[in-house]
Scaffold this motif. Structure first.
Motif, PDB file in Angstrom:
ATOM      1  N   MET A   1       0.841  -1.179   0.000  1.00 47.41           N
ATOM      2  CA  MET A   1       0.000   0.000   0.000  1.00 47.41           C
ATOM      3  C   MET A   1       0.886   1.241   0.000  1.00 47.41           C
ATOM      4  O   MET A   1       1.911   1.268   0.665  1.00 47.41           O
ATOM      5  N   GLY A   2       0.466   2.254  -0.749  1.00 50.91           N
ATOM      6  CA  GLY A   2       1.201   3.514  -0.759  1.00 50.91           C
ATOM      7  C   GLY A   2       0.456   4.584   0.014  1.00 50.91           C
ATOM      8  O   GLY A   2      -0.751   4.491   0.226  1.00 50.91           O
ATOM      9  N   PHE A  22      -2.920   0.800  -3.972  1.00 49.67           N
ATOM     10  CA  PHE A  22      -2.222  -0.482  -3.898  1.00 49.67           C
ATOM     11  C   PHE A  22      -1.417  -0.726  -5.160  1.00 49.67           C
ATOM     12  O   PHE A  22      -1.836  -0.375  -6.262  1.00 49.67           O
ATOM     13  N   PHE A  23      -0.241  -1.361  -4.987  1.00 49.55           N
ATOM     14  CA  PHE A  23       0.556  -1.837  -6.123  1.00 49.55           C
ATOM     15  C   PHE A  23       1.194  -3.156  -5.680  1.00 49.55           C
ATOM     16  O   PHE A  23       1.140  -3.507  -4.505  1.00 49.55           O
ATOM     17  N   ALA A  24       1.766  -3.886  -6.640  1.00 45.89           N
ATOM     18  CA  ALA A  24       2.227  -5.251  -6.337  1.00 45.89           C
ATOM     19  C   ALA A  24       3.715  -5.436  -6.608  1.00 45.89           C
ATOM     20  O   ALA A  24       4.298  -4.808  -7.490  1.00 45.89           O
ATOM     21  N   HIS A  48      14.822   3.583   1.152  1.00 43.76           N
ATOM     22  CA  HIS A  48      14.178   2.646   2.084  1.00 43.76           C
ATOM     23  C   HIS A  48      12.796   3.161   2.468  1.00 43.76           C
ATOM     24  O   HIS A  48      12.587   4.364   2.612  1.00 43.76           O
ATOM     25  N   GLU A  49      11.855   2.213   2.621  1.00 41.64           N
ATOM     26  CA  GLU A  49      10.551   2.501   3.224  1.00 41.64           C
ATOM     27  C   GLU A  49      10.289   1.367   4.210  1.00 41.64           C
ATOM     28  O   GLU A  49      10.040   0.233   3.799  1.00 41.64           O
ATOM     29  N   VAL A  50      10.328   1.644   5.503  1.00 42.46           N
ATOM     30  CA  VAL A  50      10.042   0.600   6.498  1.00 42.46           C
ATOM     31  C   VAL A  50       8.529   0.507   6.690  1.00 42.46           C
ATOM     32  O   VAL A  50       7.842   1.529   6.758  1.00 42.46           O
ATOM     33  N   GLU A  51       8.020  -0.729   6.733  1.00 42.96           N
ATOM     34  CA  GLU A  51       6.565  -0.914   6.763  1.00 42.96           C
ATOM     35  C   GLU A  51       6.187  -2.120   7.619  1.00 42.96           C
ATOM     36  O   GLU A  51       6.918  -3.115   7.659  1.00 42.96           O
ATOM     37  N   LEU A  52       5.039  -2.044   8.263  1.00 41.09           N
ATOM     38  CA  LEU A  52       4.437  -3.216   8.895  1.00 41.09           C
ATOM     39  C   LEU A  52       3.940  -4.157   7.798  1.00 41.09           C
ATOM     40  O   LEU A  52       3.240  -3.717   6.884  1.00 41.09           O
ATOM     41  N   PHE A  79      10.664  -3.960   4.224  1.00 40.46           N
ATOM     42  CA  PHE A  79      11.156  -2.777   3.499  1.00 40.46           C
ATOM     43  C   PHE A  79      10.551  -2.797   2.094  1.00 40.46           C
ATOM     44  O   PHE A  79      10.703  -3.785   1.371  1.00 40.46           O
ATOM     45  N   ASP A  80       9.871  -1.713   1.739  1.00 43.66           N
ATOM     46  CA  ASP A  80       9.422  -1.502   0.362  1.00 43.66           C
ATOM     47  C   ASP A  80      10.504  -0.667  -0.315  1.00 43.66           C
ATOM     48  O   ASP A  80      10.425   0.560  -0.360  1.00 43.66           O
ATOM     49  N   MET A  81      11.543  -1.366  -0.811  1.00 42.82           N
ATOM     50  CA  MET A  81      12.663  -0.636  -1.429  1.00 42.82           C
ATOM     51  C   MET A  81      12.188  -0.037  -2.752  1.00 42.82           C
ATOM     52  O   MET A  81      11.467  -0.677  -3.522  1.00 42.82           O
ATOM     53  N   GLY A 100       9.560   1.370 -10.805  1.00 50.41           N
ATOM     54  CA  GLY A 100      10.187   1.968  -9.621  1.00 50.41           C
ATOM     55  C   GLY A 100      10.040   1.138  -8.360  1.00 50.41           C
ATOM     56  O   GLY A 100      10.773   1.331  -7.395  1.00 50.41           O
ATOM     57  N   LYS A 101       9.069   0.242  -8.348  1.00 49.73           N
ATOM     58  CA  LYS A 101       8.739  -0.500  -7.124  1.00 49.73           C
ATOM     59  C   LYS A 101       9.022  -1.988  -7.209  1.00 49.73           C
ATOM     60  O   LYS A 101       9.259  -2.640  -6.205  1.00 49.73           O
ATOM     61  N   SER A 102       8.935  -2.546  -8.418  1.00 47.57           N
ATOM     62  CA  SER A 102       8.903  -3.989  -8.581  1.00 47.57           C
ATOM     63  C   SER A 102      10.181  -4.441  -9.260  1.00 47.57           C
ATOM     64  O   SER A 102      10.314  -4.357 -10.476  1.00 47.57           O
ATOM     65  N   THR A 168       2.151  -2.220   4.458  1.00 49.87           N
ATOM     66  CA  THR A 168       1.056  -1.307   4.812  1.00 49.87           C
ATOM     67  C   THR A 168       1.404   0.175   4.724  1.00 49.87           C
ATOM     68  O   THR A 168       0.679   1.002   5.264  1.00 49.87           O
ATOM     69  N   GLY A 169       2.489   0.516   4.013  1.00 49.64           N
ATOM     70  CA  GLY A 169       2.828   1.919   3.842  1.00 49.64           C
ATOM     71  C   GLY A 169       3.882   2.374   4.834  1.00 49.64           C
ATOM     72  O   GLY A 169       4.096   1.760   5.876  1.00 49.64           O
ATOM     73  N   THR A 170       4.544   3.477   4.473  1.00 49.60           N
ATOM     74  CA  THR A 170       5.706   3.912   5.260  1.00 49.60           C
ATOM     75  C   THR A 170       5.505   5.306   5.837  1.00 49.60           C
ATOM     76  O   THR A 170       4.836   6.151   5.238  1.00 49.60           O
ATOM     77  N   PRO A 171       6.084   5.566   7.008  1.00 43.07           N
ATOM     78  CA  PRO A 171       6.046   6.923   7.566  1.00 43.07           C
ATOM     79  C   PRO A 171       7.081   7.831   6.890  1.00 43.07           C
ATOM     80  O   PRO A 171       7.816   7.417   5.997  1.00 43.07           O
TER      81      PRO A 171
HETATM   82 MN    MN Z   1       5.841   1.845   0.519  1.00 41.03          MN
END
Ligand code: MN
Length: 198
Positions: A1-2, A22-24, A48-52, A79-81, A100-102, A168-171
């Motif tokens: 999730m973004g 949402f993206f995969a 880096h994006e740290v996520e639950l 991590f959603d790198m 950019g994500k996958s 679940t997204g990053t702060p």
């Molecule tokens: Mn993310």
């Protein structure tokens, strides 16, 4: 999730009022804690994006909010790198975020803990440090959409299956990583996620 923490939505200059996004990533892009990862291709701004991470034991479509937690197996740190430069160029061109994500090894995930051990997580500190310096430091309570609402909305878009991992997204506080960096992600009550880039 973004876009699930308001301060991160704002740091990226995005609209605060949009519905869930949402993206995969492909399942083989998930790697374990302790992995050393080659710096990826195409980018000079890997962030880096740290996520639950929510691990699903069951699912389906059109899951009601009030029943969504029944489908959760457990939780971990992920991590959603992100190839930020590539993601932003794609967005500017009206193209999907995928490039950019996958990409290979873009979804590190720490040990998963069952609900029977850690309960359901709606609050607790979430952090990432790079070479010992804290970069992201927030709390799960700052999520715009909580876990039941995330599962509900995702199940409207596509079926959720056993074994699915939902990041679940990053702060706020995302920043660039370079070769040689060591990232440590933590969430209260869960095992840390430790990754090195080479
Ligand atoms: Mn993310």
């Amino acid at each position: 999730m973004g876009r699930n923490y308001l301060a991160h939505v704002r740091e990226m200059g995005n609209d605060e009022k949009l519905p869930p996004l949402f993206f995969a990533k492909a399942p083989d892009m998930v790697v374990d804690s302790g992995t050393t990862i080659p710096y990826p291709s195409l980018t000079s701004n890997l962030q880096h994006e740290v996520e639950l991470v929510v691990a699903m034991k069951s699912g389906g479509t059109n899951i009601p909010v009030e029943k969504a937690l029944d489908d959760v197996w457990g939780y971990g740190v992920g991590f959603d790198m992100t190839r930020r430069d590539v993601q932003q160029a794609a967005a500017k061109a009206g193209r999907p975020w995928e490039v950019g994500k996958s990409f290979d090894q873009s979804g590190p995930c720490g040990a998963l803990h069952p609900v029977s051990e850690v309960g359901h997580l709606s609050k607790g500190r979430i952090q990432v440090s790079v070479n010992g310096q804290v970069k992201q430091d927030s709390d799960l309570s700052q999520m715009i959409w909580d876990v039941p609402h995330i599962i509900h909305h995702l199940s409207l878009q596509c079926a959720i299956a056993p074994g699915d991992l939902i990041y679940t997204g990053t702060p706020e506080g995302v920043s660039a990583v370079v070769a040689g960096d060591e990232l440590v992600g933590t969430i209260d009550g869960l095992s840390e996620l430790r990754i090195r880039y080479q």
